[in-house]
Design an enzyme around this catalytic site. Structure first.
Site, short mmCIF file in Angstrom:
data_model
loop_
_atom_site.label_atom_id
_atom_site.label_comp_id
_atom_site.label_asym_id
_atom_site.label_seq_id
_atom_site.Cartn_x
_atom_site.Cartn_y
_atom_site.Cartn_z
N ASP A 144 -8.30 -3.32 -7.30
CA ASP A 144 -7.76 -3.14 -5.95
C ASP A 144 -9.14 -2.50 -5.24
O ASP A 144 -9.63 -1.51 -5.55
CB ASP A 144 -6.75 -2.19 -6.18
CG ASP A 144 -6.26 -1.80 -4.63
OD1 ASP A 144 -6.78 -1.21 -4.08
OD2 ASP A 144 -5.02 -2.39 -4.44
N HIS A 149 -6.78 -6.02 -1.79
CA HIS A 149 -5.74 -4.96 -1.65
C HIS A 149 -4.32 -5.80 -1.28
O HIS A 149 -3.91 -6.47 -2.15
CB HIS A 149 -6.04 -3.57 -0.50
CG HIS A 149 -5.19 -2.56 -0.56
ND1 HIS A 149 -5.16 -1.80 -1.48
CD2 HIS A 149 -4.58 -2.11 0.64
CE1 HIS A 149 -4.34 -0.90 -1.22
NE2 HIS A 149 -3.96 -0.93 -0.16
N SER A 152 0.84 -1.43 0.03
CA SER A 152 -0.17 0.01 -0.07
C SER A 152 0.82 1.25 -0.12
O SER A 152 1.69 1.41 -1.07
CB SER A 152 -1.03 -0.10 1.17
OG SER A 152 -1.99 0.72 1.12
#
Length: 421
Positions: free
Chosen positions: A297, A364, A201
């Site tokens: 995502d 994610h 991330s």
């Protein structure tokens, strides 16, 4: 310095909640990734397969170096020593957790472990940082480091500001990166025989930002590579035609002064905010890099494609919670997002020693979790788990490790287990 133990399960739960919808006005410090970290381990503990609790180490002389968290406290990291054949191999992982792009957001953030080491605790870890061979077959016995994220700017800024109460805010992500890596070099990283810089991330973005800098710290003959998981954020338009991610990144770039880490050839021709996006960053990275992202995502769908401000009637609420609930019209919009991602990755597809694992599951971060990194129910591309694909790329120079899944709802039965996590 031990400061209590953070149990693994609640961390996973918090991260899952962090993937939820965030309105344009909400603080961008949602804990997308409180990646677990490590300390010294034994072969016996690894064989037992239980996640090891790893103590927090605070950076020495942090204030003298100006390498501090948002609140001025020293940053921290977790170190687990390698053993056996991995004694001289290293993974350095950069923790993620979104960004703060305004003084107000950063003021809120500094009262959490994403802005102050005063709130950091010992943590367990799994996935790519696991010391269990069955869960992490290639990297299990490497030295592993998790650098805690407490600057709110993907370890990139170098500035100061004032919070709402008039006290100082420190945007020192770049100094944290440099000082922690320098300290690790003195703890054995300098003599590594192979090394991998990873992140997920906001940490995945940080891995791209610092990839080449990490590479030049080692002799040329030492294999050094980078892994970015769910860090390929797009400068895409939302439902209303606005570019919320550009607005967020613009705030980070201006508030935190990240220009020092941006590619010089890019900022010579383009706005610095544009150069903060991975689509531009990868054009300048010369170090072999592996990019793991979903074409759908879940974080970007909820916060870039259809943020709350662009969907006043909440018609996307059900879709953002589960892609299986999306209407045909919504799926078409998501296909458009995936198309932008695949086109932006064309540069990486043509780099011989790079790797790609672009699935079409609704997820994610995947590398920090045992189930998604390497387990019987992990998602697969080319019949390989993410762990197997990364290992093949790292060992073999990336040949054949460029997997891009078909459009949803293509027939990839390994996605279904991920949707129910």
């Amino acid at each position: 310095m031990a400061m209590g133990t953070a149990p693994r399960t609640p961390l996973v739960s918090q991260r899952r909640q962090g993937f939820a919808i965030v309105s344009a006005a909400a603080p961008w410090f949602i804990p997308l990734l409180a990646v677990a970290a490590l300390s010294s381990s034994s072969v016996a503990a690894a064989a037992a397969g239980s996640p090891e609790v790893v103590e927090l180490t605070l950076l020495a002389n942090a204030r003298e170096k100006g390498a501090v968290c948002l609140d001025g406290s020293p940053p921290g990291y977790h170190l687990q020593r390698g053993f056996g054949s991995g004694e001289h191999s290293w993974i350095v992982n950069l923790e993620g957790g979104a960004w703060c792009n305004t003084t107000e957001d950063c003021s809120d953030r500094k009262t959490t472990d994403l802005g102050s080491s005063m709130f950091m605790k010992e943590i367990e870890f799994e996935g790519i940082l696991s010391n269990n061979r069955s869960q992490n077959p290639y990297f299990y016995n490497w030295n592993k480091v998790d650098i805690r994220y407490c600057d709110g700017g993907s370890f990139a800024g170098d500035a100061e500001g004032k919070d709402r109460n008039g006290t100082k805010l420190f945007f020192r992500g770049l100094r944290i990166w440099e000082a922690v890596v320098d300290e690790l070099m003195g703890k054995g990283l300098a003599t590594a025989k192979q090394a991998l810089l990873s992140g997920c991330s906001a940490g995945g973005l940080a891995a791209l930002l610092h990839c080449d800098d990490f590479r030049v710290r080692f002799p040329q003959e030492i294999p050094v590579k980078c892994l970015s998981d769910a860090g390929f954020f797009l400068d895409a338009k939302d439902l209303s035609g606005e570019r919320l991610m550009r607005s967020i990144f613009s705030g980070v770039v201006q508030l935190q002064n990240v220009r020092k880490v941006l590619p010089r050839d890019c900022i010579a021709e383009k706005d610095p905010t544009e150069c903060f996006f991975p689509a531009e960053l990868i054009k300048s990275i010369s170090t072999p890099t592996f990019i793991r992202n979903s074409g759908y995502d879940s974080y970007q769908v909820g916060n870039i494609v259809a943020p709350g401000g662009s969907d006043p009637g909440q018609s996307w609420a059900s879709c953002k919670a589960d892609i299986r609930n999306c209407t045909s019209t919504q799926i078409e919009a998501l296909h458009g997002f995936r198309k932008e991602l695949v086109e932006a990755l064309e540069v990486a597809r043509h780099k011989r020693d790079w790797g790609l694992f672009i699935d079409s599951c609704f997820n994610h971060c995947q590398t920090p979790f045992r189930i998604s990194w390497h387990s019987p129910i992990s998602l697969r591309l080319g019949n390989k788990t993410i762990a197997e694909a990364v290992a093949d790329w790292y060992i073999g120079g990336g040949h054949g490790v460029k997997e891009i899944d078909c459009e949803y709802p293509c027939i990839n039965p390994t996605c279904s287990s991920q949707l129910d996590l």
